[in-house]
Scaffold this motif. Structure first.
Motif, PDB file in Angstrom:
ATOM      1  N   ALA A   1       0.837  -1.196   0.000  1.00 31.98           N
ATOM      2  CA  ALA A   1       0.000   0.000   0.000  1.00 31.98           C
ATOM      3  C   ALA A   1       0.871   1.246   0.000  1.00 31.98           C
ATOM      4  CB  ALA A   1      -0.922  -0.015   1.215  1.00 31.98           C
ATOM      5  N   GLY A   2       0.243   2.404   0.112  1.00 32.97           N
ATOM      6  CA  GLY A   2       0.982   3.651   0.113  1.00 32.97           C
ATOM      7  C   GLY A   2       1.891   3.797   1.315  1.00 32.97           C
ATOM      8  N   ASN A   3       1.587   3.085   2.383  1.00 30.18           N
ATOM      9  CA  ASN A   3       2.421   3.119   3.581  1.00 30.18           C
ATOM     10  C   ASN A   3       3.315   1.893   3.677  1.00 30.18           C
ATOM     11  OD1 ASN A   3      -0.143   1.829   3.904  1.00 30.18           O
ATOM     12  ND2 ASN A   3       0.178   1.695   6.114  1.00 30.18           N
ATOM     13  N   GLY A   4       3.596   1.281   2.537  1.00 29.93           N
ATOM     14  CA  GLY A   4       4.515   0.151   2.511  1.00 29.93           C
ATOM     15  C   GLY A   4       3.822  -1.196   2.539  1.00 29.93           C
ATOM     16  N   ALA A   5       4.578  -2.256   2.841  1.00 29.79           N
ATOM     17  CA  ALA A   5       4.032  -3.606   2.920  1.00 29.79           C
ATOM     18  C   ALA A   5       3.301  -3.758   4.247  1.00 29.79           C
ATOM     19  CB  ALA A   5       5.149  -4.632   2.806  1.00 29.79           C
ATOM     20  N   VAL A   6       2.022  -4.077   4.176  1.00 27.28           N
ATOM     21  CA  VAL A   6       1.199  -4.167   5.389  1.00 27.28           C
ATOM     22  C   VAL A   6       0.653  -5.571   5.517  1.00 27.28           C
ATOM     23  CG1 VAL A   6      -0.788  -3.242   6.614  1.00 27.28           C
ATOM     24  CG2 VAL A   6       0.536  -1.756   5.096  1.00 27.28           C
ATOM     25  N   ALA A   7       0.902  -6.206   6.675  1.00 26.53           N
ATOM     26  CA  ALA A   7       0.362  -7.532   6.960  1.00 26.53           C
ATOM     27  C   ALA A   7      -0.978  -7.369   7.663  1.00 26.53           C
ATOM     28  CB  ALA A   7       1.332  -8.321   7.839  1.00 26.53           C
ATOM     29  N   VAL A   8      -2.005  -7.984   7.101  1.00 23.64           N
ATOM     30  CA  VAL A   8      -3.349  -7.890   7.678  1.00 23.64           C
ATOM     31  C   VAL A   8      -3.903  -9.293   7.841  1.00 23.64           C
ATOM     32  CG1 VAL A   8      -3.705  -5.670   6.534  1.00 23.64           C
ATOM     33  CG2 VAL A   8      -4.559  -7.760   5.466  1.00 23.64           C
ATOM     34  N   PRO A   9      -4.876  -9.467   8.730  1.00 23.19           N
ATOM     35  CA  PRO A   9      -5.518 -10.788   8.849  1.00 23.19           C
ATOM     36  C   PRO A   9      -6.104 -11.188   7.498  1.00 23.19           C
ATOM     37  CG  PRO A   9      -6.171  -9.357  10.657  1.00 23.19           C
ATOM     38  CD  PRO A   9      -5.442  -8.489   9.670  1.00 23.19           C
ATOM     39  N   ALA A  10      -6.003 -12.471   7.169  1.00 25.92           N
ATOM     40  CA  ALA A  10      -6.472 -12.922   5.862  1.00 25.92           C
ATOM     41  C   ALA A  10      -7.959 -12.655   5.661  1.00 25.92           C
ATOM     42  CB  ALA A  10      -6.171 -14.407   5.683  1.00 25.92           C
ATOM     43  N   HIS A  11      -8.728 -12.669   6.740  1.00 29.35           N
ATOM     44  CA  HIS A  11     -10.165 -12.407   6.646  1.00 29.35           C
ATOM     45  C   HIS A  11     -10.582 -11.460   7.771  1.00 29.35           C
ATOM     46  CE1 HIS A  11     -10.858 -15.426   3.530  1.00 29.35           C
ATOM     47  NE2 HIS A  11     -10.005 -16.183   4.188  1.00 29.35           N
ATOM     48  N   PRO A  12     -10.220 -10.176   7.674  1.00 23.63           N
ATOM     49  CA  PRO A  12     -10.581  -9.224   8.728  1.00 23.63           C
ATOM     50  C   PRO A  12     -12.089  -9.147   8.901  1.00 23.63           C
ATOM     51  CG  PRO A  12      -9.913  -8.076   6.724  1.00 23.63           C
ATOM     52  CD  PRO A  12      -9.575  -9.518   6.526  1.00 23.63           C
ATOM     53  N   LYS A  13     -12.499  -9.038  10.162  1.00 18.66           N
ATOM     54  CA  LYS A  13     -13.929  -9.050  10.471  1.00 18.66           C
ATOM     55  C   LYS A  13     -14.456  -7.709  10.967  1.00 18.66           C
ATOM     56  CE  LYS A  13     -14.223 -13.992  11.549  1.00 18.66           C
ATOM     57  NZ  LYS A  13     -12.904 -14.303  10.968  1.00 18.66           N
ATOM     58  N   ARG A  14     -13.532  -6.792  11.297  1.00 20.44           N
ATOM     59  CA  ARG A  14     -13.963  -5.487  11.797  1.00 20.44           C
ATOM     60  C   ARG A  14     -13.163  -4.391  11.084  1.00 20.44           C
ATOM     61  NH1 ARG A  14     -17.465  -5.192  15.552  1.00 20.44           N
ATOM     62  NH2 ARG A  14     -16.896  -3.039  16.039  1.00 20.44           N
ATOM     63  N   ILE A  15     -13.568  -4.117   9.857  1.00 18.45           N
ATOM     64  CA  ILE A  15     -12.886  -3.121   9.032  1.00 18.45           C
ATOM     65  C   ILE A  15     -13.495  -1.744   9.289  1.00 18.45           C
ATOM     66  CG2 ILE A  15     -12.338  -2.396   6.671  1.00 18.45           C
ATOM     67  CD1 ILE A  15     -12.756  -5.338   5.826  1.00 18.45           C
ATOM     68  N   VAL A  16     -12.634  -0.754   9.435  1.00 18.98           N
ATOM     69  CA  VAL A  16     -13.083   0.639   9.493  1.00 18.98           C
ATOM     70  C   VAL A  16     -12.625   1.313   8.208  1.00 18.98           C
ATOM     71  CG1 VAL A  16     -12.830   2.870  10.628  1.00 18.98           C
ATOM     72  CG2 VAL A  16     -13.101   0.808  12.005  1.00 18.98           C
ATOM     73  N   SER A  17     -13.580   1.818   7.446  1.00 15.59           N
ATOM     74  CA  SER A  17     -13.267   2.499   6.183  1.00 15.59           C
ATOM     75  C   SER A  17     -13.421   4.000   6.362  1.00 15.59           C
ATOM     76  CB  SER A  17     -14.203   2.022   5.065  1.00 15.59           C
ATOM     77  OG  SER A  17     -14.006   2.798   3.895  1.00 15.59           O
ATOM     78  N   LEU A  18     -12.358   4.730   6.086  1.00 15.10           N
ATOM     79  CA  LEU A  18     -12.372   6.184   6.212  1.00 15.10           C
ATOM     80  C   LEU A  18     -12.255   6.847   4.844  1.00 15.10           C
ATOM     81  CD1 LEU A  18     -10.100   6.509   9.355  1.00 15.10           C
ATOM     82  CD2 LEU A  18     -12.584   6.545   9.246  1.00 15.10           C
ATOM     83  N   SER A  19     -12.921   6.281   3.878  1.00 22.08           N
ATOM     84  CA  SER A  19     -12.948   6.811   2.517  1.00 22.08           C
ATOM     85  C   SER A  19     -14.243   6.363   1.854  1.00 22.08           C
ATOM     86  CB  SER A  19     -11.752   6.292   1.709  1.00 22.08           C
ATOM     87  OG  SER A  19     -11.970   6.456   0.322  1.00 22.08           O
ATOM     88  N   PRO A  20     -15.063   7.287   1.367  1.00 25.09           N
ATOM     89  CA  PRO A  20     -16.288   6.901   0.673  1.00 25.09           C
ATOM     90  C   PRO A  20     -16.022   5.974  -0.511  1.00 25.09           C
ATOM     91  CG  PRO A  20     -16.358   9.225   1.204  1.00 25.09           C
ATOM     92  CD  PRO A  20     -14.963   8.753   1.512  1.00 25.09           C
ATOM     93  N   THR A  21     -14.933   6.219  -1.238  1.00 22.50           N
ATOM     94  CA  THR A  21     -14.601   5.357  -2.373  1.00 22.50           C
ATOM     95  C   THR A  21     -14.309   3.944  -1.914  1.00 22.50           C
ATOM     96  OG1 THR A  21     -13.735   7.176  -3.712  1.00 22.50           O
ATOM     97  CG2 THR A  21     -12.947   4.963  -4.244  1.00 22.50           C
ATOM     98  N   HIS A  22     -13.518   3.818  -0.863  1.00 25.27           N
ATOM     99  CA  HIS A  22     -13.156   2.482  -0.393  1.00 25.27           C
ATOM    100  C   HIS A  22     -14.342   1.767   0.241  1.00 25.27           C
ATOM    101  CE1 HIS A  22      -9.296   3.583  -1.654  1.00 25.27           C
ATOM    102  NE2 HIS A  22      -8.853   4.151  -0.550  1.00 25.27           N
ATOM    103  N   THR A  23     -15.246   2.517   0.856  1.00 29.90           N
ATOM    104  CA  THR A  23     -16.457   1.899   1.387  1.00 29.90           C
ATOM    105  C   THR A  23     -17.262   1.291   0.244  1.00 29.90           C
ATOM    106  OG1 THR A  23     -16.564   3.469   3.233  1.00 29.90           O
ATOM    107  CG2 THR A  23     -18.594   2.299   2.676  1.00 29.90           C
ATOM    108  N   GLU A  24     -17.432   2.051  -0.835  1.00 27.88           N
ATOM    109  CA  GLU A  24     -18.143   1.524  -2.003  1.00 27.88           C
ATOM    110  C   GLU A  24     -17.465   0.262  -2.519  1.00 27.88           C
ATOM    111  OE1 GLU A  24     -19.023   4.145  -5.198  1.00 27.88           O
ATOM    112  OE2 GLU A  24     -19.652   5.807  -3.912  1.00 27.88           O
ATOM    113  N   THR A  25     -16.141   0.299  -2.572  1.00 23.22           N
ATOM    114  CA  THR A  25     -15.392  -0.848  -3.084  1.00 23.22           C
ATOM    115  C   THR A  25     -15.590  -2.077  -2.215  1.00 23.22           C
ATOM    116  OG1 THR A  25     -13.697   0.523  -4.133  1.00 23.22           O
ATOM    117  CG2 THR A  25     -13.077  -1.732  -3.575  1.00 23.22           C
ATOM    118  N   LEU A  26     -15.491  -1.904  -0.907  1.00 20.76           N
ATOM    119  CA  LEU A  26     -15.628  -3.041  -0.002  1.00 20.76           C
ATOM    120  C   LEU A  26     -16.977  -3.733  -0.178  1.00 20.76           C
ATOM    121  CD1 LEU A  26     -13.972  -1.399   3.122  1.00 20.76           C
ATOM    122  CD2 LEU A  26     -13.107  -3.416   1.909  1.00 20.76           C
TER     123      LEU A  26
END
Length: 310
Positions: free
Chosen positions: A47-72
């Motif tokens: 991502a823009g902040n480098g390589a980010v390790a995230v849970p393979a199936h995150p269950k509590r996502i917080v989206s702080l972008s209307p575009t990304h909310t639509e995408t999710l």
């Protein structure tokens, strides 16, 4: 990873010149790779902040972008979104909150117990603040070109366990956009003005929005006026009247209540070719400012206007 870029605040009127870092990958593999981490599986996303390790199936996502909310929601990860920012008004069932997309507050975000936070800007160092408390953060800034938009959707597909769905969305977007542009291929030579607000702030061809218009071969009357505004100049009434664009696209119908009659009443605008020939085109502000799954609808609005003008 894509290069760093400078964008106007997601084409938002409130912050016409927000600087944002680049994100995503080179478009070849969706942005990252799955990696085993102890007895749990994680996914690494570039991502823009480098390589980010995230849970393979995150269950509590917080989206702080209307575009990304639509995408999710478009890629099937809507049920994994625990909270979205105050501007995430689409789809209607998005868990909209008072969280700010423009000035994210780490303490307010943490209250939602996220296992992944997705945002499009790093105002006030929120990425670092969240990293300090071990919350994975994906910084996916406003797209500078179409490939960036596709890459970010694929990044979110990888991060949420919806790789195939994300690829289906981007493939569909590409096909729809290509079909619209092909149907309006003879538009070259027409000029246009894209209005961000009724103070005559606009975009040039170098911006994401400007590149979308460029798909049709349209010429932007604002290009000659851009000196040090980073692609988002403010035009004078006299300048715009002199340039006399064939088409005027209004991306301020919601924010500023603009429409064809309102434009015609402006001093000197009644003589514009676009006003006299029915070339003033009202747009949905959101569609014209977001770079997600509904982008083909924005392209279609341009294509329809072009076909009527030929």
């Amino acid at each position: 990873m894509r290069p760093v870029r400078v964008l106007g605040a997601a084409i938002a009127i409130a912050a016409v010149a927000l600087a944002a870092a680049g994100c995503g990958d080179d478009g070849k593999n969706g942005g990252g790779k799955a990696e085993a981490s102890g007895d749990a599986t994680t996914v690494t996303v570039q991502a823009g902040n480098g390589a980010v390790a995230v849970p393979a199936h995150p269950k509590r996502i917080v989206s702080l972008s209307p575009t990304h909310t639509e995408t999710l929601f478009a890629i099937g990860a809507g049920s994994q979104v625990a909270a979205a920012d105050s501007l995430s008004d689409y789809p209607a069932n998005a868990p909209r909150t008072k969280l700010s997309a423009f000035k994210p507050n780490a303490e307010a975000i943490i209250k939602y117990r996220p296992d992944l936070v997705v945002l499009s800007n790093d105002m006030d160092g929120v990425v670092k603040a969240l990293q300090k408390v071990k919350v994975p953060v994906l910084l996916e800034p406003a797209a500078a070109k179409l490939d960036d938009a596709y890459d970010e959707i694929n990044d979110l597909g990888l991060a949420t366990g919806h790789v195939a769905e994300a690829r289906k969305v981007t493939d569909g977007m590409r096909a729809d956009i290509q079909e619209t542009v092909a149907a309006s291929a003879k538009a070259k030579g027409l000029t246009y003005y894209h209005e961000l607000d009724n103070q005559l702030h606009t975009v040039t061809s170098q911006t994401f929005v400007g590149q979308v218009y460029g798909l049709f071969g349209l010429r932007n009357v604002a290009d000659a006026a851009d000196k040090a505004s980073g692609g988002y100049p403010q035009l004078s009434r006299e300048y715009l009247v002199k340039k006399d664009p064939d088409l005027v696209f209004l991306a301020d119908t919601k924010c500023c209540g603009q429409n064809a009659p309102a434009v015609a009443k402006r001093p000197g605008f009644g003589d514009l070719k676009a006003v006299k020939d029915g070339g003033v085109v009202p747009l949905d502000d959101d569609l014209a400012s977001r770079w997600g799954p509904r982008l083909p609808q924005f392209v279609k609005a341009i294509g329809d206007a072009v076909q009527k003008t030929r």
